[in-house]
Design a protein around this motif. Structure first.
Motif, PDB file in Angstrom:
ATOM      1  N   TRP A 187     -13.669   5.816  -6.376  1.00  0.00           N
ATOM      2  CA  TRP A 187     -14.536   4.627  -6.438  1.00  0.00           C
ATOM      3  C   TRP A 187     -14.358   3.821  -5.159  1.00  0.00           C
ATOM      4  O   TRP A 187     -15.319   3.494  -4.483  1.00  0.00           O
ATOM      5  N   ARG A 188     -13.133   3.517  -4.846  1.00  0.00           N
ATOM      6  CA  ARG A 188     -12.882   2.717  -3.652  1.00  0.00           C
ATOM      7  C   ARG A 188     -11.531   3.123  -3.076  1.00  0.00           C
ATOM      8  O   ARG A 188     -10.541   3.190  -3.799  1.00  0.00           O
ATOM      9  N   GLY A 189     -11.508   3.375  -1.779  1.00  0.00           N
ATOM     10  CA  GLY A 189     -10.259   3.771  -1.137  1.00  0.00           C
ATOM     11  C   GLY A 189      -9.576   2.595  -0.473  1.00  0.00           C
ATOM     12  O   GLY A 189     -10.118   1.494  -0.385  1.00  0.00           O
ATOM     13  N   GLY A 190      -8.369   2.828  -0.013  1.00  0.00           N
ATOM     14  CA  GLY A 190      -7.636   1.796   0.714  1.00  0.00           C
ATOM     15  C   GLY A 190      -7.115   0.712  -0.201  1.00  0.00           C
ATOM     16  O   GLY A 190      -7.213   0.797  -1.427  1.00  0.00           O
ATOM     17  N   LEU A 191      -6.556  -0.314   0.424  1.00  0.00           N
ATOM     18  CA  LEU A 191      -5.965  -1.414  -0.340  1.00  0.00           C
ATOM     19  C   LEU A 191      -6.889  -2.623  -0.331  1.00  0.00           C
ATOM     20  O   LEU A 191      -7.676  -2.795   0.594  1.00  0.00           O
ATOM     21  N   PRO A 192      -6.776  -3.464  -1.360  1.00  0.00           N
ATOM     22  CA  PRO A 192      -7.488  -4.747  -1.291  1.00  0.00           C
ATOM     23  C   PRO A 192      -6.981  -5.548  -0.085  1.00  0.00           C
ATOM     24  O   PRO A 192      -5.894  -5.269   0.438  1.00  0.00           O
ATOM     25  N   ASP A 193      -7.742  -6.522   0.317  1.00  0.00           N
ATOM     26  CA  ASP A 193      -7.379  -7.342   1.474  1.00  0.00           C
ATOM     27  C   ASP A 193      -5.992  -7.968   1.251  1.00  0.00           C
ATOM     28  O   ASP A 193      -5.800  -8.752   0.317  1.00  0.00           O
ATOM     29  N   PRO A 194      -5.032  -7.621   2.105  1.00  0.00           N
ATOM     30  CA  PRO A 194      -3.660  -8.093   1.862  1.00  0.00           C
ATOM     31  C   PRO A 194      -3.387  -9.506   2.376  1.00  0.00           C
ATOM     32  O   PRO A 194      -2.266  -9.986   2.270  1.00  0.00           O
ATOM     33  N   GLN A 195      -4.413 -10.166   2.916  1.00  0.00           N
ATOM     34  CA  GLN A 195      -4.159 -11.478   3.520  1.00  0.00           C
ATOM     35  C   GLN A 195      -3.656 -12.512   2.511  1.00  0.00           C
ATOM     36  O   GLN A 195      -3.024 -13.491   2.882  1.00  0.00           O
ATOM     37  N   THR A 196      -3.937 -12.280   1.230  1.00  0.00           N
ATOM     38  CA  THR A 196      -3.480 -13.248   0.233  1.00  0.00           C
ATOM     39  C   THR A 196      -1.988 -13.101  -0.073  1.00  0.00           C
ATOM     40  O   THR A 196      -1.398 -13.978  -0.697  1.00  0.00           O
ATOM     41  N   LEU A 197      -1.398 -11.996   0.362  1.00  0.00           N
ATOM     42  CA  LEU A 197       0.017 -11.761   0.043  1.00  0.00           C
ATOM     43  C   LEU A 197       0.919 -12.623   0.917  1.00  0.00           C
ATOM     44  O   LEU A 197       0.559 -12.948   2.060  1.00  0.00           O
ATOM     45  N   PRO A 198       2.103 -12.980   0.409  1.00  0.00           N
ATOM     46  CA  PRO A 198       3.062 -13.671   1.269  1.00  0.00           C
ATOM     47  C   PRO A 198       3.328 -12.830   2.523  1.00  0.00           C
ATOM     48  O   PRO A 198       3.474 -11.603   2.417  1.00  0.00           O
ATOM     49  N   GLU A 199       3.375 -13.479   3.662  1.00  0.00           N
ATOM     50  CA  GLU A 199       3.471 -12.710   4.903  1.00  0.00           C
ATOM     51  C   GLU A 199       4.754 -11.885   4.984  1.00  0.00           C
ATOM     52  O   GLU A 199       4.785 -10.817   5.606  1.00  0.00           O
ATOM     53  N   SER A 200       5.798 -12.349   4.285  1.00  0.00           N
ATOM     54  CA  SER A 200       7.072 -11.642   4.394  1.00  0.00           C
ATOM     55  C   SER A 200       7.039 -10.258   3.732  1.00  0.00           C
ATOM     56  O   SER A 200       7.883  -9.411   4.014  1.00  0.00           O
TER      57      SER A 200
ATOM     58  N   ARG B 252       3.896  -8.518   3.252  1.00  0.00           N
ATOM     59  CA  ARG B 252       2.579  -7.917   3.469  1.00  0.00           C
ATOM     60  C   ARG B 252       2.683  -6.513   4.085  1.00  0.00           C
ATOM     61  O   ARG B 252       2.091  -5.557   3.608  1.00  0.00           O
ATOM     62  N   GLN B 253       3.474  -6.428   5.122  1.00  0.00           N
ATOM     63  CA  GLN B 253       3.541  -5.163   5.850  1.00  0.00           C
ATOM     64  C   GLN B 253       4.122  -4.059   4.965  1.00  0.00           C
ATOM     65  O   GLN B 253       3.672  -2.907   4.997  1.00  0.00           O
ATOM     66  N   TYR B 254       5.127  -4.428   4.192  1.00  0.00           N
ATOM     67  CA  TYR B 254       5.751  -3.427   3.324  1.00  0.00           C
ATOM     68  C   TYR B 254       4.737  -2.887   2.314  1.00  0.00           C
ATOM     69  O   TYR B 254       4.674  -1.672   2.068  1.00  0.00           O
ATOM     70  N   ILE B 255       3.950  -3.778   1.739  1.00  0.00           N
ATOM     71  CA  ILE B 255       2.962  -3.350   0.733  1.00  0.00           C
ATOM     72  C   ILE B 255       1.949  -2.397   1.359  1.00  0.00           C
ATOM     73  O   ILE B 255       1.638  -1.337   0.808  1.00  0.00           O
ATOM     74  N   VAL B 256       1.479  -2.778   2.534  1.00  0.00           N
ATOM     75  CA  VAL B 256       0.416  -1.989   3.175  1.00  0.00           C
ATOM     76  C   VAL B 256       0.948  -0.650   3.686  1.00  0.00           C
ATOM     77  O   VAL B 256       0.330   0.397   3.480  1.00  0.00           O
ATOM     78  N   ASP B 257       2.100  -0.695   4.321  1.00  0.00           N
ATOM     79  CA  ASP B 257       2.584   0.518   4.980  1.00  0.00           C
ATOM     80  C   ASP B 257       3.393   1.432   4.070  1.00  0.00           C
ATOM     81  O   ASP B 257       3.424   2.644   4.266  1.00  0.00           O
ATOM     82  N   GLU B 258       4.103   0.842   3.122  1.00  0.00           N
ATOM     83  CA  GLU B 258       5.049   1.665   2.374  1.00  0.00           C
ATOM     84  C   GLU B 258       4.802   1.724   0.878  1.00  0.00           C
ATOM     85  O   GLU B 258       4.911   2.784   0.274  1.00  0.00           O
ATOM     86  N   LYS B 259       4.543   0.567   0.281  1.00  0.00           N
ATOM     87  CA  LYS B 259       4.476   0.580  -1.187  1.00  0.00           C
ATOM     88  C   LYS B 259       3.264   1.380  -1.676  1.00  0.00           C
ATOM     89  O   LYS B 259       3.423   2.265  -2.495  1.00  0.00           O
ATOM     90  N   TRP B 260       2.108   1.038  -1.167  1.00  0.00           N
ATOM     91  CA  TRP B 260       0.898   1.734  -1.607  1.00  0.00           C
ATOM     92  C   TRP B 260       0.093   2.184  -0.376  1.00  0.00           C
ATOM     93  O   TRP B 260      -1.024   1.700  -0.156  1.00  0.00           O
ATOM     94  N   PRO B 261       0.618   3.096   0.406  1.00  0.00           N
ATOM     95  CA  PRO B 261      -0.086   3.471   1.630  1.00  0.00           C
ATOM     96  C   PRO B 261      -1.487   4.018   1.353  1.00  0.00           C
ATOM     97  O   PRO B 261      -1.662   4.851   0.474  1.00  0.00           O
ATOM     98  N   GLN B 262      -2.440   3.530   2.053  1.00  0.00           N
ATOM     99  CA  GLN B 262      -3.872   3.895   1.933  1.00  0.00           C
ATOM    100  C   GLN B 262      -4.382   3.732   0.495  1.00  0.00           C
ATOM    101  O   GLN B 262      -5.304   4.424   0.071  1.00  0.00           O
ATOM    102  N   GLY B 263      -3.752   2.867  -0.255  1.00  0.00           N
ATOM    103  CA  GLY B 263      -4.212   2.668  -1.627  1.00  0.00           C
ATOM    104  C   GLY B 263      -3.821   3.802  -2.558  1.00  0.00           C
ATOM    105  O   GLY B 263      -4.433   3.978  -3.611  1.00  0.00           O
ATOM    106  N   SER B 264      -2.809   4.571  -2.183  1.00  0.00           N
ATOM    107  CA  SER B 264      -2.387   5.683  -3.038  1.00  0.00           C
ATOM    108  C   SER B 264      -1.261   5.221  -3.963  1.00  0.00           C
ATOM    109  O   SER B 264      -0.827   4.066  -3.912  1.00  0.00           O
ATOM    110  N   TYR B 265      -0.798   6.154  -4.804  1.00  0.00           N
ATOM    111  CA  TYR B 265       0.217   5.779  -5.790  1.00  0.00           C
ATOM    112  C   TYR B 265       1.039   7.009  -6.133  1.00  0.00           C
ATOM    113  O   TYR B 265       0.637   8.141  -5.859  1.00  0.00           O
ATOM    114  N   SER B 266       2.150   6.766  -6.766  1.00  0.00           N
ATOM    115  CA  SER B 266       2.994   7.870  -7.210  1.00  0.00           C
ATOM    116  C   SER B 266       2.341   8.534  -8.423  1.00  0.00           C
ATOM    117  O   SER B 266       2.308   7.946  -9.509  1.00  0.00           O
TER     118      SER B 266
END
Lengths: 514, 351
Positions: free
Chosen positions: B200-213, B215-229
């Protein structure tokens, strides 16, 4: 304002020397204390032992870890202080807690953030009063992420901060009220969400601001709280300008809350407007809300038709059912009876429960018996519990509906009913259960017949001993042997042993009946 | 657990699936081989309410026991509403509930959702095993939410409902079940580039709302490209069974459209000098090895018992776990989990 004594509050709007906590708050605090103690008892691992209780080697390692982290926490480099505070936050020792507490006042916002998260990341961890106060003081922090964090965890922080104090210091109270008008929308959302638990006494003008907030979520959160706290007239006035062109969900929620409040000309006027909505959920909700405020017969007939045809959303239906309780009992029962077959299982469960709880005699067979075969187990069990109450009055057709029910748990209640009806009817019922496909039910029916010596129990006992089901035969032998003092039982068992000498059960019989 | 109920408004992002897709989706519900008697039964058990027009899509949900004591009530219903709202697919938001795999209603739906914890007994009798096998071979997709539970979550069912911890091995109960149903077949990790993650939709929602501390971890590591375990079991070249750590926690909305459950983030963080401190740090809980997607293992240290406190990663790096529970984090998680749920549903319908 509604009578505020019905709504215990944590704090008055302005600090008053005569203000005391209401008794209910004290009870809540005491319950919290008890809960905390019981949590500690149930999950001791969430409350790590102090170093003095650890084995010496572990205690030494813990002390060294904390000492190293404390050293880092004193670094001039904020980045090192952040790391140290993160680590110290994992230890619930006085030294570690003191260092994290101090970091809440650090000049660097990253360090303050790290400290706030350290205290709040484990929701099972209890906060000291001093920690609660220090965290509460950050509600006005210049760093928005800290304000967001504090406001999100406000109820927990406040519980710790007030501890056994009778009232909150004025500066804290002022800070909290200001936070409702924080420029950051997330803080406002958090504050209004927290209000459901902290129950501050807010002035009508602030409620009006919240209901008309540019952020829909702030308004949505404020809606049920304002409905509770505001006078019905003020409430309707505050809402009126928010409705035109607004989201249907908001309009529907407004209809719900107006239906929950008291009837005023303004609220009825708003509901009339909403009932004209093109959005069916809004219109129907407004119709139901109007009925709840002013139950009228023609509206009742219309709503019953819609409900029977499953045209009402399940939540709207439940509110309609709730509104029916305001009717005279007979009228309410007639209305509920028309809704026993609505499609939504949860709504149906509520309708059936309410209907049965109001009944004082057996209802119409055609209305009741289908409940015994309802898809919902809860409804079936409610129905059989009702039957048991009236067991001695049950017509044959009702007893058959139990004995021939497709659901084993319903048939099983036939055993209870059998114990409450006359012996002749009980035997017929139990005989039917003795032929049940469920083996355990057959055994139970056999025991009941035998114990009460119902009907032709002797023939039944002889049949049971020859039954193809070995579990029933074994059960019968043991039940009969338990009554071996009875001459008829001895005759049955002896006869069986004599006629079936090679049966594997015969040695058991002969061992007890030499 | 906290009693907070943080919330957010519905972000109205209506995305319509091409209308051309609709007939295919609706066709997928029917079983062309069903005899008239079967169809009649199905109509009575799976009929739609009149406010949900006839012909709407219906899916099934596995629930055992008291339906009112289930985990995350209303979650699947909210997801189905989102499906209708965002993809313009006519759907009945109330799933057909089944308590066994041999429920006849399963013949009339292409998708069965099961929260692992909503079924107490996964030791299936032969009738259920046969029915499950038939459902999957007929083209159905079974999604078992919380079918992945990292080892440290298995002691209590509720742990796996609160922690969506990325791991790449099935819960042993599920593994045993499918070893019986499809001997010789095994679950495999869904690659990050699997089409499911963007159906339906790829990638992650706009992460700008996340606390900056974080943000990078969520985008790069936690759910890379909107994928999941996630793990999948393929039958005849088609994804038939899907497992994930719990994601239903992120679906439920209240009547007002507000998110119903708070969600926090577990984030791996590092800071100046922290790596060295963690190497020698004391811990009072347990130590677990958790497999990563690539087969290597993380060593997780808990402090206290079941709360992961820090981790030694396969490359030798040490990082601390931090738990962020704010409105922005919760909202972001809900938006992502709903996106993930919609990706699963749409993939199930169009694959």
């Amino acid at each position: 304002m509604k009578d505020s004594k019905h709504f215990p509050r944590f704090f008055p709007l302005a600090p008053s020397p005569s203000f005391k906590f209401p008794g209910s708050v004290t009870v809540l605090l005491a319950l919290g204390l008890l809960l905390g103690s019981s949590l500690q008892a149930q999950w001791p691992d969430f409350f790590p032992e102090r170093s003095s209780n650890l084995p010496p080697e572990d205690a030494r390692k813990l002390a060294e870890t904390i000492e190293r982290a404390l050293h880092e926490a004193a670094s001039e480099d904020p980045a090192r202080r952040v790391g140290a505070i993160m680590l110290l936050g994992k230890y619930n020792t006085p030294e570690a807690t003191a260092a994290v507490l101090e970091a809440l006042s650090d000049t660097n916002p990253q360090v303050r953030r790290a400290a706030a998260v350290s205290f709040l990341e484990d929701v099972t961890r209890s906060l000291e009063t001093s920690t609660g106060s220090a965290l509460l003081a950050r509600i006005g922090d210049e760093d928005v992420e800290i304000r967001r964090t504090i406001s999100f965890h406000l109820p927990r922080i406040l519980r710790a901060a007030i501890d056994n104090r009778s009232r909150l210091p004025a500066n804290f109270l002022f800070g909290l009220l200001q936070a409702f008008a924080d420029p950051d929308v997330s803080v406002r959302r958090n504050m209004v969400a927290a209000q459901a638990q902290i129950n501050l006494n807010l002035p009508p003008s602030l409620w009006t601001l919240l209901l008309r907030d540019t952020d829909a979520e702030v308004a949505a959160r404020a809606l049920p709280l304002a409905a509770r706290d505001l006078d019905s007239r003020d409430f309707a006035e505050a809402l009126a300008p928010t409705l035109k062109g607004s989201d249907p969900r908001w309009q529907r929620a407004v209809a719900v809350e107006l239906g929950n409040s008291f009837s005023t000309p303004r609220s009825l006027e708003i509901l009339r407007q909403l009932a004209q909505s093109d959005h069916p959920l809004v219109a129907k909700e407004a119709f139901v809300a109007t009925f709840r405020l002013t139950p009228e017969t023609h509206a009742l007939a219309n709503l019953l038709d819609q409900a029977r045809n499953n045209d009402l959303h399940p939540d709207t239906l439940r509110r309609f059912v709730n509104g029916l309780l305001a009717l005279e009992t007979d009228q309410c029962l007639r209305a509920l009876q028309q809704l026993l077959a609505v499609r939504d299982p949860q709504a149906r469960e509520e309708i059936v429960s309410t209907w049965l709880s109001l009944l004082e005699k057996l209802p119409q067979e055609s209305a009741f018996l289908p409940l015994l075969q309802d898809d919902s187990r809860m409804i079936r069990m409610r129905a059989v519990n009702f039957l048991i109450q009236f067991a001695s009055e049950l017509p044959e057709s009702w007893i058959h509906a139990v004995a021939r029910n497709p659901h084993a748990e319903v048939r099983r209640t036939g055993l209870t009913i059998a114990a409450r009806i006359d012996p002749g009817r009980a035997f017929d019922l139990l005989l039917e259960l003795f032929l049940d496909p469920d083996d355990s039910l057959r055994r139970a029916a056999f025991s009941a017949i035998l114990n009460q010596r119902l009907g032709d129990w002797e023939s039944l006992a002889r049949d049971a001993l020859l039954d193809p089901d070995d579990s029933l035969r074994t059960h019968a032998v043991h039940r009969l042997l338990a009554q071996k003092g009875n001459p008829q039982v001895r005759t049955i068992l002896s006869g069986f042993a004599r006629e079936n000498p090679s049966d594997p059960l015969v040695p058991i019989i002969r061992a007890q009946l030499p | 657990m906290t009693s907070f109920r943080p919330i957010t408004i519905l972000h109205l992002l209506f995305v319509c699936l091409p209308f051309a897709l609709l007939p295919a989706l609706l066709k997928a519900q029917g079983d062309p081989g069903a005899d008239p008697a079967t169809e009649k039964t199905a109509a009575s058990t799976a009929s739609s309410p009149s406010y949900a027009p006839p012909g709407t899509l219906r899916i099934a949900q596995m629930l055992q026991g008291d339906t009112r004591s289930r985990y995350y009530p209303g979650a699947l219903e909210s997801l189905l509403l989102a499906l209708e709202e965002k993809l313009a697919i006519p759907v009945d938001e109330r799933p057909i509930t089944v308590s066994r795999f041999d429920d006849e209603a399963l013949q009339h739906t292409p998708f069965l959702y099961a929260n692992f914890a909503d079924r107490t007994d996964w030791d299936l009798d032969s009738a259920e095993r046969d029915a499950l096998r038939n459902f999957l071979r007929r083209g159905g997709l079974l999604y078992i939410d919380a079918g992945i539970n990292a080892e440290f979550l298995r002691a209590e069912t509720s742990h796996g409902q609160r922690h969506s911890y990325a791991s790449w091995e099935p819960d042993p109960v599920i593994q045993k079940l499918f070893a019986e149903v499809f001997p010789g077949q095994s679950f495999r990790p869904l690659p990050r580039a699997h089409p499911l993650f963007r159906s339906w939709r790829g990638g992650l929602p706009d992460p700008q709302t996340l606390p900056e501390s974080i943000r990078q971890y969520i985008v790069d590591e936690k759910w890379p490209q909107g994928s999941y375990s996630m793990l999948g079991l393929e039958i005849e070249g088609r994804l038939a069974v899907l497992l994930s750590p719990i994601i239903a926690m992120g679906w439920a909305r209240t009547e007002l459209g507000l998110w119903a459950n708070p969600i926090g983030f577990r984030v791996r963080e590092s800071a100046e000098g922290l790596d060295a401190q963690l190497r020698d740090a004391a811990y009072s809980g347990v130590r677990y090895e958790v497999p990563r997607e690539d087969g290597r293992v993380d060593i997780v240290y808990c402090q206290p018992d079941t709360m992961p406190a820090w981790v030694q990663e396969p490359d030798g790096r040490w990082r601390i776990f931090r738990y962020y529970t704010t409105q922005e984090v919760s909202d972001y998680a809900h938006i992502f989990y709903t996106q993930l749920g919609l990706n699963i549903l749409t993939y199930a319908l169009i694959q």
